[in-house]
Design an enzyme around this catalytic site. Structure first.
Site, short mmCIF file in Angstrom:
data_model
loop_
_atom_site.label_atom_id
_atom_site.label_comp_id
_atom_site.label_asym_id
_atom_site.label_seq_id
_atom_site.Cartn_x
_atom_site.Cartn_y
_atom_site.Cartn_z
CD GLU A 1 -6.29 5.27 -0.30
OE1 GLU A 1 -5.24 6.23 0.60
OE2 GLU A 1 -6.36 3.81 0.94
CG HIS B 1 -0.07 5.85 -0.71
ND1 HIS B 1 -0.97 7.03 -1.49
CD2 HIS B 1 -0.21 5.37 0.28
CE1 HIS B 1 -2.23 6.61 -1.04
NE2 HIS B 1 -1.80 6.24 0.32
CG HIS C 1 -1.82 0.78 1.12
ND1 HIS C 1 -2.90 0.52 0.67
CD2 HIS C 1 -1.99 2.40 1.57
CE1 HIS C 1 -4.18 2.35 0.93
NE2 HIS C 1 -2.84 3.42 1.56
CD GLU C 2 1.39 3.32 3.80
OE1 GLU C 2 1.69 4.60 2.77
OE2 GLU C 2 0.47 3.37 4.19
#
Lengths: 511, 511
Positions: free
Chosen positions: A303, A277, A273-274
């Site tokens: 997101e 980003h 997830h990070e």
């Protein structure tokens, strides 16, 4: 170039330099906050808050100086800025709108809100620990009043107060359109979840709830982040209690994850997830750093990049066909006998639950829908904070099928409202929708993405996103960006299709 | 208070606030530098340099604004500031002297020096790696010219150019007095080292050159830093390639050390050294943070605090009587059979060598004396950079008894001159002298320090230093501080006594 145009070009350069300088200070404040969340000694907190506030104040003063206003005025009729999708046009459009936004807010309101936010987060933390909503209610009332005043000052003729707040996180988003999209999504999700819970084939997650060595989790996290394209020459991965991604310079992106000894998905999907980003941040154009063409389009689009890698890539069978052997090398005793299918099933287990941040992909958006409806009612005055805890619990029971036994696991679970982040929650679901739609469009253009993922070839997808999303910066609104990249306005259909496809495999659902 | 005095008090408060705000920015720049030296991704270097330069520029502008000049003028005859040793008096004295110092330097000179320093360090690094002095010579010439011009602009009637440069690091220091002190020291050290090398009892250091696990070194380093009083609620210990101590806020002091797998003293004495600096920083008065009463007296005094814990405490038999059992617990396989005496001897081995930063305590100051003499000659024009390499090698042969086989291990070994730090080296030796003298004075007042150290009771010494050094801040010059704390002006005698005493034990020297 005419004399006037030469002057305007010079004025534009001077304006940009101010914002580049402001970015030097705001990324500096971000560095202080990164440090605070990775290892600052406890004693440093008070002074650190003073430093950050001072820096943020300097940035605000720079961005709202009368000179900036004059320069924006001078550049209003500049030919080079006519096209709002050009770099120059987008720069002036967003700088002007931010400037006018800031100017509408008296600094005492900004300061009261900032102070209420710091205090509010402290009170929220204590109230959650004490499981005492009454403790939190006064500061929530105070924050709602401040945000209502903020929204009223910011709202344009075509906006509701809530939309004016939403606009800060998701420029141009309309509550009515969101309501419609979310309603479609909700109906489909509720049906999907019913089918899943009715399925005779349920998931045993005991494989991923064993004890997993932290050092091995760290190594595997680093490995998958690097595999999907996160550049460790221009970034790093650290540990923190609440994962996040922050950009400290055009070539310095920090991602942070969390390691749970008894639940392996936390670090794996937190890292993906990070890192998603991070790919966005690392993929932007460096020469526009600190200016709109080098910034993210909206929080929803940001997101979408994290969710795409976490879910659309990271939870697929193809991904685990590629990574299972490596994962097993990292955890030979606990996962030595695991199969690709077992892991894939574990990583896609669905279970309606109380806590948003622990929710699976199918139920996650329902948590958001609850918040989206409640915060609109709170800001609109249709719901009083007296009635909020019951309204929260009723909504959870109705939408997700579980009723919180306590405020701590219910209305007090999120920090957002205490921090003044009202209008922020919808961006999570917008991100989920956009992720699925972008993934489909990439697949249409690139062909068999599954086979590429199975081979560990992530670069084609990464490059596609870089071209259609990262390098666009804020030269498009979120809606424009999605429509240009995918040929369609944002809709719930791709996400639902994607979930049906994946959960169909895991839970043997009928098509 | 009279009306004028009330006004002056308000002016003083406003002046102090400017410097407190400037400190928020300069500690922020320090945080950026700490991050750069502990783990910033390589790609971040260029932007980080821009951020730091921008912040340092803001600080400089704040500290030299015309308003500061006017306020200092207004406060010139303020009764409350008459006593230069009072907090207010010292504040105004130092702020005024810094202000006038800054105003004497045209900003183009400051910028050229800063730019030459950044470039110079890069050239130095390359020249050292290539072992090529000729590569370094042009930038050294450039830096010497800049520093000569700086010194000429700063010098007062009673100062030489070199003293004007020295003054930045060691306010009030006089080259003539230093020359005398250093000459005394040199004679005594040379004699001591001769006796040591003639001693039939030599030291076998094979015990401490085994392979030592890094994690255990880290634990032991943390343990000894905490034992001597470093407060980990208000600081932390990290790893870096060139150890240092930096203060990021009144309650946030960072110390950094280095771990050598094959040489145990590096981390132990490196940590004690930096923790000594850290105790000074943590012991200052927080309410004067960012102002002279909350700052260090001089670099020499700062160094005295690190050297005191590293050498006067850390290398004693008493210290190892206390810590040997714990050390053996950390390294059971390598040091399981070691005795207190063996370790004490290993930690006090003397061996004339080429490299300052690796030098033992007896020969260390001779390395400084060489640099002190050469840099005076360079600035004074008595030595040309053409002749420097030979002069360096001759001096090493004469003073230390070893001749560098290469420029890399000779004249190119230190970064200081390339960075414009001319007049800095003497502070290292001043620190060594002051450490020994302060330790003696503490012992005179506190009694049997050896017994306390043997019991692990470090607090009495720590509190004595806090009272006589840390809490004094910059309300005294280094000379005044030493004289008040020890009853004597600074001299070489205590250091020589201390070395003779310790090496007497290790090398069986006659008294």
């Amino acid at each position: 170039m005419s004399h006037a145009a030469t002057n305007q070009a010079a004025t534009f350069e001077s304006l940009c330099q101010t914002f580049r300088d402001a970015a030097k200070l705001s990324t500096t404040a971000d560095t202080l906050e990164w440090d605070e969340r990775t290892g600052m000694p406890r004693g440093g907190a008070e002074y650190r808050a003073e430093q950050v506030a001072y820096l943020r104040g300097l940035v605000h003063d720079m961005q709202t100086s009368p000179r900036v206003g004059e320069q924006l005025q001078t550049l209003q009729d500049w030919d080079a800025a006519k096209d709002p999708h050009s770099d120059i046009g987008a720069t002036l459009k967003w700088l002007a709108s931010d400037y006018h936004r800031q100017c509408k807010l008296p600094s005492e309101l900004v300061q009261r809100t900032a102070s209420c936010s710091v205090r509010g987060q402290g009170v929220w933390d204590a109230a959650r620990k004490a499981d005492d909503y009454k403790l939190f209610q006064p500061v929530l009332n105070e924050m709602l009043a401040l945000k209502r005043e903020t929204g009223e000052r910011l709202q344009t003729e075509s906006q509701t107060v809530y939309e004016a707040l939403l606009d800060e996180f998701e420029p141009g988003a309309k509550a009515a359109a969101l309501t419609k999209t979310f309603a479609d999504l909700r109906a489909d999700l509720v049906e999907l979840i019913r089918e899943i819970s009715d399925s005779p084939r349920q998931v045993d997650t005991s494989l991923i709830t064993q004890t997993f060595d932290k050092a091995s989790q760290q190594k595997f996290s680093h490995l998958i982040a690097e595999a999907i394209g996160f550049d460790f020459e221009r970034g790093r991965l650290d540990e923190t209690s609440h994962p996040f991604c922050t950009t400290l310079g055009p070539s310095d992106c920090r991602i942070l994850t969390r390691y749970e000894s008894n639940f392996l998905p936390t670090s794996i999907f937190g890292t993906l997830h990070e890192a998603g980003h991070g790919l966005y941040e690392q993929g932007m154009r460096e020469d526009w750093f600190g200016l709109p063409p080098g910034s993210y389009a909206s929080l929803g689009i940001h997101e979408s990049q994290s969710r795409l890698w976490e879910n659309l890539v990271g939870r697929t069978l193809a991904f685990w066909e590629h990574f299972t052997p490596t994962l097993k090398e990292h955890f030979p005793t606990t996962l030595g006998d695991a199969t690709v299918e077992q892991l894939h099933r574990c990583f896609n287990a669905v279970q309606p639950s109380l806590i948003r941040v622990e929710a699976d992909e199918a139920t996650y958006n329902l948590h958001i829908i609850v918040r989206f409806e409640l915060e609109q009612a709170l800001i609109g005055g249709d719901l009083s904070t007296d009635d909020l805890p019951v309204a929260w619990s009723d909504a959870y029971e109705e939408v997700i099928g579980v009723r919180p036994p306590s405020a701590a696991d219910g209305v007090l679970q999120d920090v957002h409202w205490s921090a003044g982040l009202i209008g922020y929650f919808p961006t999570y679901t917008l991100g989920n929708l956009a992720a699925a739609q972008l993934y489909d469009a990439a697949k249409d253009e690139l062909g068999d993405l599954d086979t590429m993922v199975r081979r560990g070839e992530f670069s084609p997808l990464h490059q596609w996103l870089k071209k259609h999303v990262h390098q666009q910066g804020r030269t498009r609104t979120a809606d424009e960006l999605i429509t240009e990249a995918t040929g369609q306005p944002l809709s719930a259909a791709p996400l639902i299709r994607s979930l049906r496809n994946r959960y169909g495999q895991v839970y043997d659902l009928n098509d």
